[in-house]
Enzyme design. Structure first.
Site, short mmCIF file in Angstrom:
data_model
loop_
_atom_site.label_atom_id
_atom_site.label_comp_id
_atom_site.label_asym_id
_atom_site.label_seq_id
_atom_site.Cartn_x
_atom_site.Cartn_y
_atom_site.Cartn_z
CB THR A 162 -0.97 0.00 1.20
OG1 THR A 162 -0.25 -0.24 2.40
CG2 THR A 162 -2.04 -1.07 1.02
CE LYS A 208 0.18 -3.37 2.81
NZ LYS A 208 -0.16 -2.82 4.14
CB THR A 262 -3.25 -4.27 7.05
OG1 THR A 262 -4.51 -3.76 7.43
CG2 THR A 262 -3.13 -5.70 7.49
CD GLU A 284 2.85 5.88 7.96
OE1 GLU A 284 2.60 6.33 9.09
OE2 GLU A 284 1.98 5.50 7.17
CG ASN A 329 0.59 9.06 10.46
OD1 ASN A 329 -0.19 8.26 9.97
ND2 ASN A 329 1.87 8.80 10.66
CB THR A 342 -4.81 17.68 0.93
OG1 THR A 342 -4.92 16.65 -0.04
CG2 THR A 342 -3.46 17.65 1.58
#
EC number: 2.3.1.35
Lengths: 407, 407
Positions: free
Chosen positions: B159, B185, B196, B279, B402, B407
């Protein structure tokens, strides 16, 4: 950066107490005379006392010594001495020596026995404690003792707080009016280590020491233990309650429930002030959990939502991200039925019966999350218990303060 | 932004398995033909299967259905079907309907019974699941089935991952060489809700289904359950293990320990790749806890350090903030003796016997924390158990992703 800071009314003096401060230069000798960093709270009569402390396994010597004092001498406490600028923690065997000397300094200044003194320290960890600077200047605190010294004390216990925090209340019980005044400092965590949450409350209400301890624990669970800035608790977190009423000759309260209610409200106000002044906080969010099987469950769920980085960044981004909130509930460890949960943001119904509510519009949720202050209500449909938790958002400013402060 | 991403060798084909992918436009019809988003893993023989799932109380229908299948049919699983782009979660009663239809699509494409198919979905939560787009294109996955399809599958389950993650290993047991290949992933959490963690591992080793399930749980506890990007776990997190060996005619392994070791190493490698791609992560930190009373205690302590925002911001700021690390240990809930803890950063001894080590120099700690990859070693002096946890830092980039993605 503080959120909707209320204009605080002057703190009320509390019969039986005087408060003084001193400038010792605890953090650095160059601050001597520039800011107050030592607080002395003196009871004119033996006070009943209670304390609630950090659950962190690393507990500073001041916490360990206060617990010992409260175990044996909770019925005749006469003083609290508290310094900012150095936590006297992480220092091995010297920690207890210095904490004992701080109590001796307080006892000498207040002219009471060392067994009648509680201490608290806040500031940097791992830096040798400059007890000699406190010994040299503690007399200033004794010299300045005054019934109206609370605001000065609220300032003297600050470390990184951007404003001083206090609250006062009066409560009438059986025709007698009693006063409560509390001061607090925030749990912002700062270079080079963490600071500390401190709260000191004094009252002239007459309450047995045993009742006082049990009550303070309940009150802490509904106030200071219901706030979260970043989920961490420090080595020195301390809440003290001193009650002078019996020493002043009042008859013991037969029913303490009205007093406990006033104390709870006062501690909630102090706790909320700490959240409003949290590091990098731009939003003040109330998380209300209802329909839980127990109050402990409700609080656990509320705290799980309050500490989730994904939820807190969604608050920061004004993103009505109901999925992150429900996921945090699911991660709380409390047994829940996911189809029984109802979720509202202020008065906007978002989720019910295992699904987004058909009338929910994303724009309505976004409008709520854009407010500087809003509520998340979670009914978990498992029972009748509830709890409220207060938290802030997680912002770039938090990262800046905590990752980039050391230069 | 990924940290020290290794150049991955090509994944090995696994005897008994073929893998295909399709482009369905699950997330949006405009992506149809532009990226692969459906994966089909087919066992040519009935496989023994095991699964480990999220502990979040919100569990997507694919997880619930897989648990039911594994409870009754773990000895003859023939396929996994997995889609990216939509998690099929938070959708009420339709969730189970769509999850069932996804399994039917996989069963038809693989030409096997629906009771022999496990599914997994990852992507946005709360958006109706576009089963018709999958039904329309699943044949592409069947048409592309190939023993060398693993790399394509590692890409198709992505993803927000910035790179595809896979690992292969060979293990020789009793003169026979078996292959393991796994894809994964990351658990990056992203708009509008959370993604996930998925991991699928296939092997031709011959192992009883019961042994397989118990083994996978142990392995997950030492690999995927030892990583933390932000402390949140999703509604759909899934790890599957399929073993074709018995169906291929191998005799059951009498001793599975060598295989378990290889599986553990492979899952650790996949788990570490997820952290490296977390992230906003700029540092890869190994937290090694030794001397604990139990492995569970060691893991709890390691995870408490790994999820602390104060610790993670200190990593981000290259700030050798030992006080925050010790405070996180103290907050873990595990009974410890604070005077028994030894703390090292790589080979720099920081803290011992309740105090900073006299030889410790702040500059030495700072040099370690400035590295893109380093270790924190915590010996807690309570026993012989240990655990290792891998984590990243908490940076502005995480907040940006996060808080500001919508937007």
């Amino acid at each position: 950066m503080a959120v909707n800071t209320p204009e605080l009314e002057k703190p009320l003096p509390v019969p039986g107490f005087r408060v003084g401060t001193a400038s010792c230069g605890v953090k650095s000798p160059v601050l001597k005379g520039k800011r107050q960093d030592l607080t002395l709270i003196v009871g004119e009569v033996p006070c009943h006392a209670a304390g609630v402390f950090t659950k962190n396994r690393f507990r500073a010597a001041c916490v360990r010594q206060a617990e010992a004092t409260l175990a044996t001498d909770a019925e005749h406490v006469r003083a609290i001495i508290a310094n900012a600028g150095n936590a006297n923690a992480g220092l091995g065997e010297m920690e207890s020596v210095w904490a004992g000397q701080l109590i001796e300094a307080g006892a000498a200044a207040a002219a009471v026995s060392t067994t009648a003194v509680l201490s608290a320290s806040t500031g940097v960890i791992g830096t040798p404690f400059p007890i000699e600077r406190i010994q040299a200047s503690v007399h200033e605190a004794a010299d300045s003792l005054d019934a109206n010294g609370w605001e000065a004390a609220a300032n003297a216990i600050r470390t990184t707080d951007t404003f001083a925090k206090w609250s006062s209340a009066e409560v009438s019980i059986d025709g007698q009016t009693y006063t409560l005044t509390g001061i607090a400092k925030g749990s912002g965590m700062i270079h080079p280590n963490m600071a500390t949450m401190l709260g000191f409350v004094a009252t002239d209400a007459p309450i047995a020491a045993n009742d006082l301890q049990a009550m303070l624990r309940r009150v802490a669970d509904r106030s200071f233990n219901c706030i979260s800035v970043d989920g961490d608790t420090s080595t020195n977190d301390t809440l003290y309650l001193l009650a002078s009423g019996l020493g002043l000759g009042h008859a013991p309260l037969s029913d303490t429930s009205l007093f406990e209610q006033a104390l709870t409200e006062l501690c909630i106000e102090l706790a909320q002030l700490i959240v409003r002044d949290g590091e990098g906080v731009t939003k003040f969010v109330t998380i209300e959990v209802t329909g839980a099987a127990s109050e402990a469950d409700a609080r656990t769920i509320g705290r799980a939502v309050a500490v989730s980085p994904l939820v807190k960044t969604a608050f920061a981004g004004s993103d009505a991200n109901w999925g992150r909130i429900l996921s945090a509930v699911g991660n709380s460890g409390v047994a829940i039925d996911t189809n029984a949960i109802t979720l509202l943001a202020d008065d906007v119904l978002m989720f019910r019966d295992g699904n987004l509510h058909p009338d929910y519009r994303d724009a309505d949720g976004m409008a709520v999350f854009a407010r500087p202050e809003f509520s998340i209500t979670l009914d978990v449909g498992m029972g009748d218990a509830s709890a409220t938790v207060w938290t802030g958002d997680l912002t770039h400013e938090y990262i800046t303060i905590n990752a980039e402060y050391r230069t």
